[in-house]
Design a protein around this motif. Structure first.
Motif, PDB file in Angstrom:
ATOM      1  N   ASN A 120      56.975  33.841 -63.220  1.00  0.00           N
ATOM      2  CA  ASN A 120      57.083  32.416 -63.310  1.00  0.00           C
ATOM      3  C   ASN A 120      58.605  32.143 -63.761  1.00  0.00           C
ATOM      4  O   ASN A 120      58.888  32.659 -64.339  1.00  0.00           O
ATOM      5  CB  ASN A 120      56.199  31.932 -64.294  1.00  0.00           C
ATOM      6  CG  ASN A 120      55.641  30.580 -64.317  1.00  0.00           C
ATOM      7  OD1 ASN A 120      55.971  29.996 -63.130  1.00  0.00           O
ATOM      8  ND2 ASN A 120      55.142  30.094 -65.022  1.00  0.00           N
ATOM      9  N   GLY A 121      59.109  31.099 -63.006  1.00  0.00           N
ATOM     10  CA  GLY A 121      60.392  30.689 -63.307  1.00  0.00           C
ATOM     11  C   GLY A 121      61.384  31.324 -62.803  1.00  0.00           C
ATOM     12  O   GLY A 121      62.694  31.113 -62.839  1.00  0.00           O
ATOM     13  N   SER A 122      61.173  32.343 -61.927  1.00  0.00           N
ATOM     14  CA  SER A 122      62.326  32.968 -61.196  1.00  0.00           C
ATOM     15  C   SER A 122      62.946  32.277 -59.936  1.00  0.00           C
ATOM     16  O   SER A 122      64.055  32.599 -59.652  1.00  0.00           O
ATOM     17  CB  SER A 122      61.779  34.421 -60.524  1.00  0.00           C
ATOM     18  OG  SER A 122      60.617  34.142 -59.747  1.00  0.00           O
ATOM     19  N   GLY A 123      62.247  31.201 -59.592  1.00  0.00           N
ATOM     20  CA  GLY A 123      62.917  30.286 -58.478  1.00  0.00           C
ATOM     21  C   GLY A 123      62.289  30.247 -57.311  1.00  0.00           C
ATOM     22  O   GLY A 123      62.826  29.555 -56.194  1.00  0.00           O
ATOM     23  N   LYS A 124      61.159  30.756 -57.105  1.00  0.00           N
ATOM     24  CA  LYS A 124      60.355  30.649 -55.947  1.00  0.00           C
ATOM     25  C   LYS A 124      60.149  29.414 -55.314  1.00  0.00           C
ATOM     26  O   LYS A 124      60.361  29.099 -53.982  1.00  0.00           O
ATOM     27  CB  LYS A 124      59.180  31.571 -56.055  1.00  0.00           C
ATOM     28  CG  LYS A 124      59.158  32.829 -56.756  1.00  0.00           C
ATOM     29  CD  LYS A 124      57.849  33.645 -57.013  1.00  0.00           C
ATOM     30  CE  LYS A 124      56.901  32.991 -57.529  1.00  0.00           C
ATOM     31  NZ  LYS A 124      57.060  33.051 -59.173  1.00  0.00           N
ATOM     32  N   SER A 125      59.485  28.374 -55.867  1.00  0.00           N
ATOM     33  CA  SER A 125      59.138  27.124 -55.684  1.00  0.00           C
ATOM     34  C   SER A 125      60.498  26.533 -55.166  1.00  0.00           C
ATOM     35  O   SER A 125      60.506  25.546 -54.190  1.00  0.00           O
ATOM     36  CB  SER A 125      58.385  26.208 -56.647  1.00  0.00           C
ATOM     37  OG  SER A 125      57.248  26.991 -56.776  1.00  0.00           O
ATOM     38  N   THR A 126      61.445  26.775 -55.965  1.00  0.00           N
ATOM     39  CA  THR A 126      62.844  26.115 -55.721  1.00  0.00           C
ATOM     40  C   THR A 126      63.197  26.361 -54.450  1.00  0.00           C
ATOM     41  O   THR A 126      63.824  25.614 -53.715  1.00  0.00           O
ATOM     42  CB  THR A 126      63.925  26.436 -56.797  1.00  0.00           C
ATOM     43  OG1 THR A 126      63.537  26.269 -58.072  1.00  0.00           O
ATOM     44  CG2 THR A 126      65.265  26.057 -56.598  1.00  0.00           C
ATOM     45  N   ASP A 160      50.232  29.882 -58.395  1.00  0.00           N
ATOM     46  CA  ASP A 160      50.189  30.795 -59.474  1.00  0.00           C
ATOM     47  C   ASP A 160      48.768  31.028 -60.202  1.00  0.00           C
ATOM     48  O   ASP A 160      48.135  32.284 -60.489  1.00  0.00           O
ATOM     49  CB  ASP A 160      51.104  30.879 -60.714  1.00  0.00           C
ATOM     50  CG  ASP A 160      52.478  30.474 -60.116  1.00  0.00           C
ATOM     51  OD1 ASP A 160      52.591  30.650 -58.674  1.00  0.00           O
ATOM     52  OD2 ASP A 160      53.344  30.368 -60.743  1.00  0.00           O
ATOM     53  N   ILE A 212      69.556  27.628 -60.087  1.00  0.00           N
ATOM     54  CA  ILE A 212      68.603  28.216 -60.236  1.00  0.00           C
ATOM     55  C   ILE A 212      68.329  29.336 -59.185  1.00  0.00           C
ATOM     56  O   ILE A 212      68.170  30.549 -59.396  1.00  0.00           O
ATOM     57  CB  ILE A 212      67.444  27.352 -59.733  1.00  0.00           C
ATOM     58  CG1 ILE A 212      67.313  26.031 -60.752  1.00  0.00           C
ATOM     59  CG2 ILE A 212      65.895  27.930 -59.874  1.00  0.00           C
ATOM     60  CD1 ILE A 212      66.981  26.399 -62.037  1.00  0.00           C
TER      61      ILE A 212
END
Ligand code: ADP
Ligand code: MG
Ligand code: MG
Length: 251
Positions: free
Chosen positions: A37-43, A172, A17
């Motif tokens: 969304n899904g770019s890996g920010k929360s990761t 978000d 990720i």
């Protein structure tokens, strides 16, 4: 003094990720990460917290020069890192007053007791500054809180813990403008030479209230552009497609 993320790679299961993420947040600055969304920010936030579902496969995160990896989550907090999550945990049965007290106590050297009278004096002063009613302290952490109350609780923790670096993963969707303003006012009030902030958001609107020193754009697990507030405005107006096209053109 800085929070330095160096060539960070991380997986969930066997899927990569974070793909070589570089980012430096000097103490005293406010940096924002934006990304689809899904770019890996929360990761990124969860990897810094030491979440067990994520495997770090390369790179490092240095807090004033010392690696976070190898430290347990509570040791990371003691080292001065604060993380607030997109979906905050509910802790039924633990009051906010006791939760923050335990966090402060945990940072003291072995055998040293937090002074209760002093603690409550400080807590109430911070709550007054945040316009929080006293009844708030006796409620369980995030249990049945509205979006705005969760944000006040987050800001109260920040104000009490005064971390060296704070990473805020802001939701978000579903956060109303009042809740955004609470976070923004909190960050703006706590902005100081002693703290570095990383504010993660999908939502340019937050950055109308927190004016960041630097805006970073995350695409597919990497920081691909950094700039000033103008970059956030351009993303709001034009979306992310132009960045992806530029990236393809230069690949
Ligand atoms: P963002 O916060 O930018 O929306 P995330 O870090 O939440 O992005 O997600 C990055 C990618 O990782 C997404 O493709 C998402 O589907 C995937 N992902 C996130 N959490 C998990 C998980 N627990 N198991 C599998 N895939 C996940
Ligand atoms: Mg997301
Ligand atoms: Mg997220």
């Amino acid at each position: 003094m800085s929070l330095e993320i160096k060539d960070l790679h991380a997986n969930i299961g066997d899927r990569e990720i974070l793909k070589g993420l570089n980012l430096t947040i000097p103490k005293g600055e406010v940096h924002a990460i934006m990304g689809k969304n899904g770019s890996g920010k929360s990761t990124l936030a969860k990897v810094m917290a030491g979440h067990p579902s994520y495997e770090v496969t390369g790179g490092d995160v240095l807090l004033d020069g010392s690696s976070l990896f190898g430290l347990e989550p509570d040791q990371r907090a003691r080292a001065g890192l604060f993380l607030a999550f997109q979906y905050p945990m509910e802790i039924p049965g633990v009051t906010i007053a006791n939760f923050i007290r335990a966090a402060l106590q945990a940072r003291l050297p072995e055998g040293e007791e937090l002074e209760a009278v002093e603690y409550y004096k400080n807590l109430y002063a911070q709550m007054d500054a945040l316009k929080m009613p006293r009844t708030f302290t006796s409620r369980s952490v995030n249990d049945g809180f509205s979006g705005g109350e969760k944000k006040r609780c987050e800001v109260l923790q920040l104000a009490m813990l005064k971390p060296a670096y704070a990473v805020l993963d802001e939701t978000d969707s579903g956060l109303d403008i009042d809740a955004l303003k609470i976070v923004a006012e909190g960050v703006n009030t706590l902005r100081s030479p002693d703290t570095g902030f990383l504010v993660i958001t999908h939502y340019q609107r937050l950055l109308n209230y927190i004016v960041p020193d630097v805006v970073h754009v995350m695409v597919d697990g990497r920081i691909v552009r950094s700039g000033g507030k103008d970059l956030a405005l351009k993303l709001e107006a034009e979306g992310y497609d132009w960045i992806e096209k530029e990236l393809l053109a230069t690949a």
